[in-house]
Design a protein around this motif. Structure first.
Motif, PDB file in Angstrom:
ATOM      1  N   LEU A  45      62.039   1.300   2.307  1.00 17.95           N
ATOM      2  CA  LEU A  45      61.781  -0.078   2.716  1.00 17.95           C
ATOM      3  C   LEU A  45      62.166  -0.314   4.175  1.00 17.95           C
ATOM      4  N   PHE A  46      63.309   0.210   4.589  1.00 18.05           N
ATOM      5  CA  PHE A  46      63.715   0.049   5.986  1.00 18.05           C
ATOM      6  C   PHE A  46      62.737   0.761   6.915  1.00 18.05           C
ATOM      7  N   SER A  47      62.300   1.944   6.523  1.00 21.23           N
ATOM      8  CA  SER A  47      61.351   2.700   7.345  1.00 21.23           C
ATOM      9  C   SER A  47      60.025   1.963   7.468  1.00 21.23           C
TER      10      SER A  47
ATOM     11  N   VAL B  58      72.006  -0.310   9.126  1.00 20.13           N
ATOM     12  CA  VAL B  58      70.952   0.661   8.808  1.00 20.13           C
ATOM     13  C   VAL B  58      69.722   0.410   9.660  1.00 20.13           C
ATOM     14  N   LEU B  59      69.310  -0.841   9.751  1.00 17.55           N
ATOM     15  CA  LEU B  59      68.118  -1.182  10.530  1.00 17.55           C
ATOM     16  C   LEU B  59      68.291  -0.779  11.990  1.00 17.55           C
ATOM     17  N   SER B  60      69.452  -1.078  12.555  1.00 18.21           N
ATOM     18  CA  SER B  60      69.731  -0.738  13.947  1.00 18.21           C
ATOM     19  C   SER B  60      69.783   0.773  14.154  1.00 18.21           C
ATOM     20  N   LEU B  61      70.427   1.475  13.226  1.00 19.26           N
ATOM     21  CA  LEU B  61      70.574   2.929  13.318  1.00 19.26           C
ATOM     22  C   LEU B  61      69.212   3.621  13.256  1.00 19.26           C
TER      23      LEU B  61
ATOM     24  N   PHE C 245      61.962  -6.285  -4.588  1.00 22.10           N
ATOM     25  CA  PHE C 245      63.090  -5.563  -3.994  1.00 22.10           C
ATOM     26  C   PHE C 245      64.119  -6.513  -3.393  1.00 22.10           C
ATOM     27  N   TRP C 246      64.104  -7.770  -3.836  1.00 20.85           N
ATOM     28  CA  TRP C 246      65.082  -8.740  -3.337  1.00 20.85           C
ATOM     29  C   TRP C 246      66.445  -8.550  -3.973  1.00 20.85           C
ATOM     30  N   ASP C 247      66.511  -7.832  -5.081  1.00 21.64           N
ATOM     31  CA  ASP C 247      67.776  -7.664  -5.792  1.00 21.64           C
ATOM     32  C   ASP C 247      68.484  -6.377  -5.409  1.00 21.64           C
ATOM     33  N   MET C 248      68.135  -5.820  -4.262  1.00 17.31           N
ATOM     34  CA  MET C 248      68.810  -4.625  -3.755  1.00 17.31           C
ATOM     35  C   MET C 248      68.914  -4.744  -2.243  1.00 17.31           C
ATOM     36  N   PRO C 249      69.815  -3.978  -1.621  1.00 14.20           N
ATOM     37  CA  PRO C 249      69.890  -4.006  -0.155  1.00 14.20           C
ATOM     38  C   PRO C 249      68.555  -3.557   0.434  1.00 14.20           C
ATOM     39  N   SER C 250      67.894  -4.447   1.130  1.00  9.57           N
ATOM     40  CA  SER C 250      66.585  -4.149   1.694  1.00  9.57           C
ATOM     41  C   SER C 250      66.378  -5.036   2.909  1.00  9.57           C
ATOM     42  N   PRO C 251      65.385  -4.740   3.737  1.00  8.52           N
ATOM     43  CA  PRO C 251      65.151  -5.595   4.909  1.00  8.52           C
ATOM     44  C   PRO C 251      64.829  -7.028   4.522  1.00  8.52           C
ATOM     45  N   MET C 252      64.260  -7.247   3.318  1.00  7.97           N
ATOM     46  CA  MET C 252      63.802  -8.584   2.932  1.00  7.97           C
ATOM     47  C   MET C 252      64.709  -9.270   1.914  1.00  7.97           C
ATOM     48  N   ALA C 253      65.929  -8.777   1.745  1.00  4.69           N
ATOM     49  CA  ALA C 253      66.831  -9.373   0.754  1.00  4.69           C
ATOM     50  C   ALA C 253      67.192 -10.821   1.102  1.00  4.69           C
ATOM     51  N   MET C 254      67.209 -11.172   2.388  1.00  2.00           N
ATOM     52  CA  MET C 254      67.529 -12.554   2.765  1.00  2.00           C
ATOM     53  C   MET C 254      66.484 -13.520   2.222  1.00  2.00           C
ATOM     54  N   ALA C 255      65.234 -13.034   2.086  1.00  2.00           N
ATOM     55  CA  ALA C 255      64.203 -13.865   1.468  1.00  2.00           C
ATOM     56  C   ALA C 255      64.585 -14.145   0.019  1.00  2.00           C
TER      57      ALA C 255
END
Length: 332
Positions: free
Chosen positions: A52-54, A144-147, A276-286
């Motif tokens: 998801l991050f990729s 993770v996103l920054s790295l 994928f909102w219920d796991m650490p992901s780029p879109m979890a804030m949504a």
């Protein structure tokens, strides 16, 4: 004079070339130092959040190998479109080292647990760069996103996603402003396959609810999806159920039993299937915004939830129709 000018230009160009070719120094979430000679262009991911991050950074074309839940994910498959990265396994089924090596990656994203550490060490011994990432909180996800952005030369895209996450966070904070502790709803988080398995405060879902302004009644219960009994669940007296969504009917069947009648009548906030909102992901804030808006609708009455989340998906993935809240008729 001309020769001097030519020499100056050559020196300048050489200097620029050396700058652009400077090695990329990284420190992953295990504290390992990783050096890439250039931005990674052949990437292997070994678990779902890494996918998801990729993909959020626009790296679909760079993914030569992919792991985790991919085959049955309409979201991931839609972004990949005609691309066909090799499936290298998953954390539950096992990851194939031989398959990864055969793909000749210049970067492998590895999950930060015991098996992941071993895989990272093995890859290092084979001369293959790997990053151990462990996105277990909103803060970890930012790291993770920054790295990954630094490793792949996608810092501009990462900055846009970070700005969108901050925008959604500010909408939540504005909506919850002035909400006292006594006014916060007591919520029970139900696992998709078993009503009596919930989220402990050690899990990301606990933080998801906290950001959304609801209190996790299972705070203090240790473990990963700890098992609770019906008596304890009723004693907690939750005011709302936050539910994972999949095709399982077991939770509905459990709620239909006479003992659970009062829980069945509570408001249910169902996290959209495949979001994928219920796991650490780029879109979890949504996901946090979604829970907050449904828990406290009167506080978000002036917010167009669908539009705000669609805007996030447009920025992060280039397609508002990837939002799980978009109606298919709007996306034809």
């Amino acid at each position: 004079m001309l020769n001097r000018l030519f020499s100056a230009v050559v020196i300048l160009l050489c200097g620029l070339s050396s700058v652009s070719a400077a090695p990329i120094h990284l420190v992953d979430q295990q504290g390992r130092e990783v050096v890439l000679q250039k931005p990674a262009s052949r990437i292997v991911t070994t678990f779902t959040p890494a996918n998801l991050f990729s993909l959020s950074l626009g790296l679909a074309d760079q993914l030569v190998g992919i792991g985790g839940s991919t085959k049955h994910s309409p979201f991931i498959n839609r972004i990949l479109a005609e691309r066909d990265p090799v499936v290298i396994g998953s954390r539950s089924a096992g990851t194939s080292l031989e398959t990864i090596v055969a793909l000749k990656p210049d970067l492998v994203l590895v999950f930060g647990k015991k098996d992941g550490y071993r895989l990272a060490d093995r890859l290092t011994s084979l001369g293959i760069a790997s990053l151990v990432i462990q996105p277990e909180s909103f803060k970890d996800s930012e790291v993770v996103l920054s790295l990954l952005a630094k490793a792949t030369g996608t810092e501009d895209k990462a900055a846009k996603i970070a700005a969108e996450n901050q925008r959604l966070a500010e909408i939540i904070q504005t909506g919850l402003k002035g909400l006292s502790d006594d006014q916060r709803l007591r919520a029970y988080y139900a696992n998709s396959s078993d009503l009596y398995r919930t989220a402990s405060e050690q899990m990301f879902q606990h933080q998801l609810m906290a950001v959304a302004g609801v209190e996790n009644v299972a705070t203090g219960v240790p473990g990963f999806y700890p098992k609770v009994n019906a008596e304890q669940l009723l004693l907690w007296q939750p005011q709302v159920l936050v539910r994972e969504s999949n095709d399982s009917t077991k939770v509905d069947e459990q709620l239909n039993k006479s003992l659970m009648t009062q829980l069945a009548q509570l408001p249910h906030i169902k996290i959209p299937k495949g979001s994928f909102w219920d796991m650490p992901s780029p879109m979890a804030m949504a996901g946090a915004l979604y829970i907050a808006a449904h828990a406290y609708p009167e506080r978000f009455i002036n917010i167009d939830l669908n539009a705000e989340i669609a805007h996030y998906y447009q920025v992060a993935f280039g397609d508002a129709c990837l939002s799980p809240l978009q109606e298919m008729s709007q996306c034809l």
